[in-house]
Design a protein around this motif. Sequence first.
Motif, PDB file in Angstrom:
ATOM      1  N   LEU A   1       0.825  -1.204   0.000  1.00 42.08           N
ATOM      2  CA  LEU A   1       0.000   0.000   0.000  1.00 42.08           C
ATOM      3  C   LEU A   1       0.862   1.259   0.000  1.00 42.08           C
ATOM      4  O   LEU A   1       0.532   2.267  -0.640  1.00 42.08           O
ATOM      5  N   ALA A   2       2.001   1.208   0.695  1.00 40.92           N
ATOM      6  CA  ALA A   2       2.924   2.337   0.690  1.00 40.92           C
ATOM      7  C   ALA A   2       3.465   2.600  -0.705  1.00 40.92           C
ATOM      8  O   ALA A   2       3.572   3.755  -1.143  1.00 40.92           O
ATOM      9  N   THR A   3       3.821   1.551  -1.418  1.00 41.22           N
ATOM     10  CA  THR A   3       4.342   1.703  -2.774  1.00 41.22           C
ATOM     11  C   THR A   3       3.260   2.236  -3.704  1.00 41.22           C
ATOM     12  O   THR A   3       3.531   3.088  -4.575  1.00 41.22           O
ATOM     13  N   LEU A   4       2.030   1.786  -3.516  1.00 44.52           N
ATOM     14  CA  LEU A   4       0.908   2.337  -4.278  1.00 44.52           C
ATOM     15  C   LEU A   4       0.783   3.839  -4.006  1.00 44.52           C
ATOM     16  O   LEU A   4       0.570   4.631  -4.934  1.00 44.52           O
ATOM     17  N   ALA A   5       0.943   4.246  -2.751  1.00 45.47           N
ATOM     18  CA  ALA A   5       0.891   5.669  -2.405  1.00 45.47           C
ATOM     19  C   ALA A   5       1.984   6.448  -3.124  1.00 45.47           C
ATOM     20  O   ALA A   5       1.756   7.551  -3.646  1.00 45.47           O
ATOM     21  N   SER A   6       3.192   5.880  -3.178  1.00 50.51           N
ATOM     22  CA  SER A   6       4.305   6.582  -3.826  1.00 50.51           C
ATOM     23  C   SER A   6       4.050   6.777  -5.316  1.00 50.51           C
ATOM     24  O   SER A   6       4.432   7.808  -5.893  1.00 50.51           O
ATOM     25  N   LEU A   7       3.405   5.809  -5.939  1.00 47.41           N
ATOM     26  CA  LEU A   7       3.083   5.942  -7.364  1.00 47.41           C
ATOM     27  C   LEU A   7       1.981   6.972  -7.587  1.00 47.41           C
ATOM     28  O   LEU A   7       2.042   7.763  -8.537  1.00 47.41           O
ATOM     29  N   HIS A   8       0.979   7.011  -6.712  1.00 51.09           N
ATOM     30  CA  HIS A   8      -0.052   8.046  -6.809  1.00 51.09           C
ATOM     31  C   HIS A   8       0.555   9.441  -6.606  1.00 51.09           C
ATOM     32  O   HIS A   8       0.028  10.427  -7.132  1.00 51.09           O
ATOM     33  N   HIS A   9       1.632   9.526  -5.865  1.00 53.60           N
ATOM     34  CA  HIS A   9       2.308  10.808  -5.650  1.00 53.60           C
ATOM     35  C   HIS A   9       2.920  11.339  -6.945  1.00 53.60           C
ATOM     36  O   HIS A   9       3.017  12.556  -7.126  1.00 53.60           O
ATOM     37  N   HIS A  10       3.300  10.431  -7.857  1.00 51.78           N
ATOM     38  CA  HIS A  10       4.062  10.825  -9.052  1.00 51.78           C
ATOM     39  C   HIS A  10       3.319  10.683 -10.369  1.00 51.78           C
ATOM     40  O   HIS A  10       3.764  11.257 -11.374  1.00 51.78           O
ATOM     41  N   PHE A  11       2.211   9.947 -10.397  1.00 48.32           N
ATOM     42  CA  PHE A  11       1.547   9.660 -11.665  1.00 48.32           C
ATOM     43  C   PHE A  11       0.046   9.903 -11.565  1.00 48.32           C
ATOM     44  O   PHE A  11      -0.548   9.712 -10.502  1.00 48.32           O
ATOM     45  N   PRO A  12      -0.591  10.273 -12.678  1.00 46.80           N
ATOM     46  CA  PRO A  12      -2.020  10.584 -12.650  1.00 46.80           C
ATOM     47  C   PRO A  12      -2.915   9.354 -12.655  1.00 46.80           C
ATOM     48  O   PRO A  12      -4.053   9.410 -12.193  1.00 46.80           O
ATOM     49  N   SER A  13      -2.420   8.251 -13.209  1.00 44.35           N
ATOM     50  CA  SER A  13      -3.234   7.044 -13.315  1.00 44.35           C
ATOM     51  C   SER A  13      -2.445   5.861 -12.784  1.00 44.35           C
ATOM     52  O   SER A  13      -1.385   5.511 -13.311  1.00 44.35           O
ATOM     53  N   VAL A  14      -2.949   5.269 -11.713  1.00 43.68           N
ATOM     54  CA  VAL A  14      -2.311   4.120 -11.080  1.00 43.68           C
ATOM     55  C   VAL A  14      -3.410   3.112 -10.770  1.00 43.68           C
ATOM     56  O   VAL A  14      -4.411   3.460 -10.150  1.00 43.68           O
ATOM     57  N   ARG A  15      -3.215   1.891 -11.184  1.00 53.38           N
ATOM     58  CA  ARG A  15      -4.222   0.875 -10.859  1.00 53.38           C
ATOM     59  C   ARG A  15      -3.562  -0.424 -10.444  1.00 53.38           C
ATOM     60  O   ARG A  15      -2.417  -0.719 -10.826  1.00 53.38           O
ATOM     61  N   VAL A  16      -4.291  -1.177  -9.640  1.00 55.09           N
ATOM     62  CA  VAL A  16      -3.821  -2.487  -9.207  1.00 55.09           C
ATOM     63  C   VAL A  16      -4.249  -3.500 -10.260  1.00 55.09           C
ATOM     64  O   VAL A  16      -5.438  -3.678 -10.517  1.00 55.09           O
ATOM     65  N   ALA A  17      -3.268  -4.150 -10.863  1.00 55.19           N
ATOM     66  CA  ALA A  17      -3.522  -5.118 -11.931  1.00 55.19           C
ATOM     67  C   ALA A  17      -3.608  -6.526 -11.353  1.00 55.19           C
ATOM     68  O   ALA A  17      -3.562  -6.728 -10.133  1.00 55.19           O
ATOM     69  N   ALA A  18      -3.718  -7.491 -12.233  1.00 57.91           N
ATOM     70  CA  ALA A  18      -3.829  -8.887 -11.812  1.00 57.91           C
ATOM     71  C   ALA A  18      -2.632  -9.291 -10.958  1.00 57.91           C
ATOM     72  O   ALA A  18      -1.490  -8.935 -11.258  1.00 57.91           O
ATOM     73  N   GLY A  19      -2.908 -10.019  -9.887  1.00 60.67           N
ATOM     74  CA  GLY A  19      -1.847 -10.501  -9.022  1.00 60.67           C
ATOM     75  C   GLY A  19      -1.238  -9.451  -8.121  1.00 60.67           C
ATOM     76  O   GLY A  19      -0.223  -9.706  -7.467  1.00 60.67           O
ATOM     77  N   GLY A  20      -1.842  -8.252  -8.077  1.00 57.43           N
ATOM     78  CA  GLY A  20      -1.332  -7.201  -7.214  1.00 57.43           C
ATOM     79  C   GLY A  20      -0.277  -6.316  -7.842  1.00 57.43           C
ATOM     80  O   GLY A  20       0.260  -5.422  -7.173  1.00 57.43           O
ATOM     81  N   ALA A  21       0.058  -6.532  -9.117  1.00 49.71           N
ATOM     82  CA  ALA A  21       1.009  -5.649  -9.799  1.00 49.71           C
ATOM     83  C   ALA A  21       0.415  -4.249  -9.906  1.00 49.71           C
ATOM     84  O   ALA A  21      -0.801  -4.072  -9.914  1.00 49.71           O
ATOM     85  N   LEU A  22       1.283  -3.251  -9.976  1.00 52.88           N
ATOM     86  CA  LEU A  22       0.853  -1.854 -10.009  1.00 52.88           C
ATOM     87  C   LEU A  22       1.214  -1.253 -11.365  1.00 52.88           C
ATOM     88  O   LEU A  22       2.388  -1.213 -11.742  1.00 52.88           O
ATOM     89  N   ARG A  23       0.198  -0.755 -12.086  1.00 55.00           N
ATOM     90  CA  ARG A  23       0.408  -0.223 -13.431  1.00 55.00           C
ATOM     91  C   ARG A  23       0.221   1.289 -13.429  1.00 55.00           C
ATOM     92  O   ARG A  23      -0.789   1.805 -12.945  1.00 55.00           O
TER      93      ARG A  23
END
Length: 234
Positions: free
Chosen positions: A140-162
């Motif tokens: 969840l922390a890594t997801l937060a860091s990506l939302h900090h830098h990118f406009p579109s972030v989604r959780v893909a299959a298997g929990g990967a972050l796109r």
Amino acid sequence: MNDSRSSLSRRRILLGAAAASAVTVAGATVTPGTTARAAPSTVPPAGGASPARSLVARDRIATARLAGGAARFQADFHERLDAWLAFWSANSPPGWSAPVRVDGRADAGGDAFTLHAIRVTRDDETRDAFTAGRPDAAHLATLASLHHHFPSVRVAAGGALRVTDGPAGWSGSAEQVAFAVTACRELWGLRTADETDWRERVNRAGHATDPASRSGWAAFTRASLRRGLRTETY
């Protein structure tokens, strides 16, 4: 390990990340006595469309080598990825090294990236600090860091972050709201937060700036990153 010495060492590493990541590793032609140069590749336009932007080959993001070798990116998108990983590392525990490997896949257009793992060195061992299949606070922390830098972030299959390229900021998208609610519940201890009241709950919890504003979103995602990696408590 001495925390101050570790933090100073990591900052020095991160200062060199942009230079390290700028090395072009594919498409080079070498003539004896000359320096190798790589011409950027260009995706052919389809159906008479305007030419696509040139792609550059990179074998790392910031300090971390890409698992599987070089991938092709749009240059500005790769720069955003560099900045993101340096930010993630700067807010990680002082006992962790700067990231040494990233496992992920760039889309063919070079403007999207799917993240599967981040590896660091800790206690002289290389470990997964984030991995897609492990739904823990670091995920969840890594997801937060990506939302900090990118406009579109989604959780893909298997929990990967796109993530896809573009300037960061609050847009009110379903992806952002879903992340915010989950962060409130899992990181901030606001167990009953939902889509209608998460902003008010975050403010009452001591977050000074409205998280649904540009500066507030940046502050909220950074704080959520630090809470998830256990580098800051409130």
